[in-house]
Write a protein that holds these residues in place. Structure first.
Motif, PDB file in Angstrom:
ATOM      1  N   HIS A   1      12.246   4.326 -13.698  1.00 18.04           N
ATOM      2  CA  HIS A   1      12.283   5.342 -14.756  1.00 18.04           C
ATOM      3  C   HIS A   1      11.010   6.172 -14.678  1.00 18.04           C
ATOM      4  CE1 HIS A   1      15.654   3.343 -16.955  1.00 18.04           C
ATOM      5  NE2 HIS A   1      15.120   2.263 -16.393  1.00 18.04           N
ATOM      6  N   GLY A   2      11.133   7.464 -14.878  1.00 18.52           N
ATOM      7  CA  GLY A   2       9.977   8.349 -14.878  1.00 18.52           C
ATOM      8  C   GLY A   2       9.768   9.035 -13.540  1.00 18.52           C
ATOM      9  N   GLU A   3       8.866  10.000 -13.541  1.00 16.88           N
ATOM     10  CA  GLU A   3       8.608  10.820 -12.358  1.00 16.88           C
ATOM     11  C   GLU A   3       8.032   9.991 -11.202  1.00 16.88           C
ATOM     12  OE1 GLU A   3       8.954  14.080 -11.834  1.00 16.88           O
ATOM     13  OE2 GLU A   3       9.391  14.914 -13.816  1.00 16.88           O
ATOM     14  N   PRO A   4       8.333  10.378  -9.962  1.00 15.59           N
ATOM     15  CA  PRO A   4       7.660   9.768  -8.812  1.00 15.59           C
ATOM     16  C   PRO A   4       6.152   9.926  -8.938  1.00 15.59           C
ATOM     17  CG  PRO A   4       9.520  11.092  -8.103  1.00 15.59           C
ATOM     18  CD  PRO A   4       9.339  11.374  -9.555  1.00 15.59           C
ATOM     19  N   THR A   5       5.408   8.926  -8.486  1.00 23.20           N
ATOM     20  CA  THR A   5       3.965   8.941  -8.713  1.00 23.20           C
ATOM     21  C   THR A   5       3.267   8.055  -7.685  1.00 23.20           C
ATOM     22  OG1 THR A   5       2.275   8.650 -10.425  1.00 23.20           O
ATOM     23  CG2 THR A   5       4.073   7.058 -10.405  1.00 23.20           C
ATOM     24  N   ASP A   6       2.030   7.680  -8.003  1.00 22.66           N
ATOM     25  CA  ASP A   6       1.236   6.851  -7.086  1.00 22.66           C
ATOM     26  C   ASP A   6       1.055   5.449  -7.656  1.00 22.66           C
ATOM     27  OD1 ASP A   6      -0.681   7.135  -9.122  1.00 22.66           O
ATOM     28  OD2 ASP A   6      -1.667   8.789  -8.093  1.00 22.66           O
TER      29      ASP A   6
ATOM     30  N   GLU B   1       0.823  -1.215   0.000  1.00 20.90           N
ATOM     31  CA  GLU B   1       0.000   0.000   0.000  1.00 20.90           C
ATOM     32  C   GLU B   1       0.860   1.269   0.000  1.00 20.90           C
ATOM     33  OE1 GLU B   1      -2.709  -0.320   3.276  1.00 20.90           O
ATOM     34  OE2 GLU B   1      -3.931  -1.842   2.274  1.00 20.90           O
ATOM     35  N   PRO B   2       1.782   1.368  -0.947  1.00 23.09           N
ATOM     36  CA  PRO B   2       2.646   2.554  -0.992  1.00 23.09           C
ATOM     37  C   PRO B   2       1.854   3.806  -1.365  1.00 23.09           C
ATOM     38  CG  PRO B   2       2.928   1.243  -2.968  1.00 23.09           C
ATOM     39  CD  PRO B   2       2.047   0.443  -2.061  1.00 23.09           C
ATOM     40  N   GLU B   3       2.206   4.911  -0.746  1.00 23.57           N
ATOM     41  CA  GLU B   3       1.570   6.186  -1.064  1.00 23.57           C
ATOM     42  C   GLU B   3       2.387   6.974  -2.081  1.00 23.57           C
ATOM     43  OE1 GLU B   3       0.890   8.203   2.619  1.00 23.57           O
ATOM     44  OE2 GLU B   3      -0.475   6.641   3.377  1.00 23.57           O
ATOM     45  N   ILE B   4       3.690   6.751  -2.082  1.00 28.58           N
ATOM     46  CA  ILE B   4       4.582   7.383  -3.052  1.00 28.58           C
ATOM     47  C   ILE B   4       5.487   6.305  -3.623  1.00 28.58           C
ATOM     48  CG2 ILE B   4       6.365   9.129  -3.451  1.00 28.58           C
ATOM     49  CD1 ILE B   4       5.395  10.552  -0.932  1.00 28.58           C
TER      50      ILE B   4
END
Length: 436
Positions: free
Chosen positions: A367-372, A359-362
């Motif tokens: 590769h690519g931008e941090p996201t959900d 259940e990660p929030e971040i």
């Protein structure tokens, strides 16, 4: 003397008059050409790119211009310099009826390019008359070759969460220009030192990242964790060893470096050339198989190999108190994931259950931008599920590799590395499933 001065003055006036005439003639020619071709604006271009995956969008500016200003970030976009159009168009456009749109910065070269293509027999050519700078000013998607031209890092670190930073790499394949910074280089600042996730693709990249870390904290880098054995993850390791850091990796990554490290280094050297100065191949100091707890001061850190993904040696870093996952190449955002010969796509999908269970929030992906989680699922698991389902249809219809190559992946065309990977992925998934 007076006669000589008058002669020079007359010549000067004549030259300037000729220049004025040339400008006028050039403007008249451009005006005439614009009346003979089909021009479209930004709204029309966006609509065509959204609806037609087969259109070829051609930026006719020089690579130098693209490096410093960017180019349109859409899957159909290619770069063919205006002077090479006649020689290179056939590499990108296979049929004279293929829809083509050309553009430049301010609609000076592209009308002439459009007319040239029409004269060559191409029947469906349009010119984007607003030009790239209008596209960019209106905040449409732009691909940047290098966000930091004066720094070897593609992009400088940003704070993703409290005391967690990441330098987001280019979403294209590694090039000399992006200096092998085409993955994410992250670091965590604790009360007991700094942990770096990924050593970087060279000694110089690692050193540049360290200079940015020093701007954030005077804490020493204590650990460097390698997400896997790929060059952009491991080749900066010898810099960090010089700083006294302990290098940690999965046991399979160490095995790959031991047996294939020289090949990995040689492949990087062919592209990076002088940017690999100071780089030496070294093996990790510490390895683990499934899990390693690594508390640093008040920060709880867990290193994991949660299951099969794009490589057997992929590892993840979990910060349970912040619900933050540095996923490594188990998860992708913005760019297309690669299927390697050793990638088990079916097992990768099963691994996703373990990611969801955290259940990660971040999520800081490989590769690519941090996201959900929802976004990362779309770019990773959902793509794998789609491709396996499409390959299964091909097999059920007694199709072969040709049919697999032609699976419709056009909905993914705006993802970085799409052009390089989509057919290769189809082939490798087909070969995996052919004898399941």
């Amino acid at each position: 003397m007076l006669k000589q001065i008058l002669t020079i003055a007359t010549l000067f006036i004549s030259l300037n008059s000729q220049a004025d005439i040339d400008i006028i003639d050039g403007n008249k020619m451009l005006e005439s050409v614009n009346k003979q071709i089909v021009n479209i604006n930004t709204e029309e271009l966006d609509k065509i790119l959204n609806e037609d995956p087969n259109v070829v969008l051609i930026d006719v500016r020089s690579p130098f211009e693209l490096n410093y200003t960017g180019t349109i970030k859409r899957g159909q976009n290619v770069n063919i310099v205006r002077g090479w159009l006649e020689f290179q168009i056939a590499d990108h456009v296979k049929s004279k009826d293929t829809p083509i749109i050309v553009y430049c910065g301010r609609n000076l070269r592209s009308p002439l390019a459009a007319k040239t293509l029409e004269n060559m027999g191409y029947t469906n050519v349009k010119n984007y008359s607003d030009g790239f700078f209008t596209w960019k000013e209106e905040l449409n998607p732009v691909r940047i070759s290098d966000y930091e031209p004066s720094n070897i890092l593609y992009r400088l670190p940003m704070e993703v969460a409290e005391n967690v930073y990441s330098a987001i790499g280019a979403t294209q394949p590694y090039t000399y220009e992006n200096a092998y910074h085409n993955n994410n280089l992250s670091f965590i600042v604790t009360t007991d030192g700094v942990l770096v996730f990924n050593a970087g693709g060279s000694y110089l990249v690692a050193k540049a990242l360290h200079e940015e870390i020093k701007k954030v904290t005077d804490q020493k880098v204590k650990y460097v964790v390698l997400e896997n054995s790929q060059g952009h993850a491991i080749l900066g390791s010898n810099y960090w060893k010089e700083q006294g850091a302990i290098v940690i990796a999965h046991v399979e990554a160490d095995n790959e470096i031991k047996h294939r490290g020289e090949d990995i280094f040689a492949r990087a050297q062919r592209v990076q050339k002088d940017k690999l100065i100071g780089t030496k191949l070294i093996r990790p100091d510490v390895t683990f198989e499934e899990k390693m707890n690594l508390p640093m001061g008040n920060t709880k850190i867990e290193l994991m190999n949660i299951g099969a993904s794009h490589s057997p040696d992929d590892i993840q870093l979990w910060l349970p108190e912040q619900k933050l996952l540095i996923s490594g190449d188990t998860a992708f955002n913005e760019r297309m994931l690669p299927i390697f010969p050793h990638t088990n796509a079916a097992a990768w999908i099963e691994t996703w259950d373990k990611i969801e269970a955290l259940e990660p929030e971040i999520i800081i992906p490989g590769h690519g931008e941090p996201t959900d989680l929802a976004t990362i699922t779309k770019f990773t698991k959902d793509y794998l599920v789609y491709m396996r389902a499409e390959v299964e249809k091909v097999l059920d219809d007694d199709g072969g590799l040709y049919e697999a190559y032609n699976i419709d992946q056009s909905m993914f065309r705006d993802r970085g590395t799409y052009r390089e990977l989509h057919k290769q992925n189809a082939e490798r998934i087909f070969k995996q499933m052919e004898f399941e």
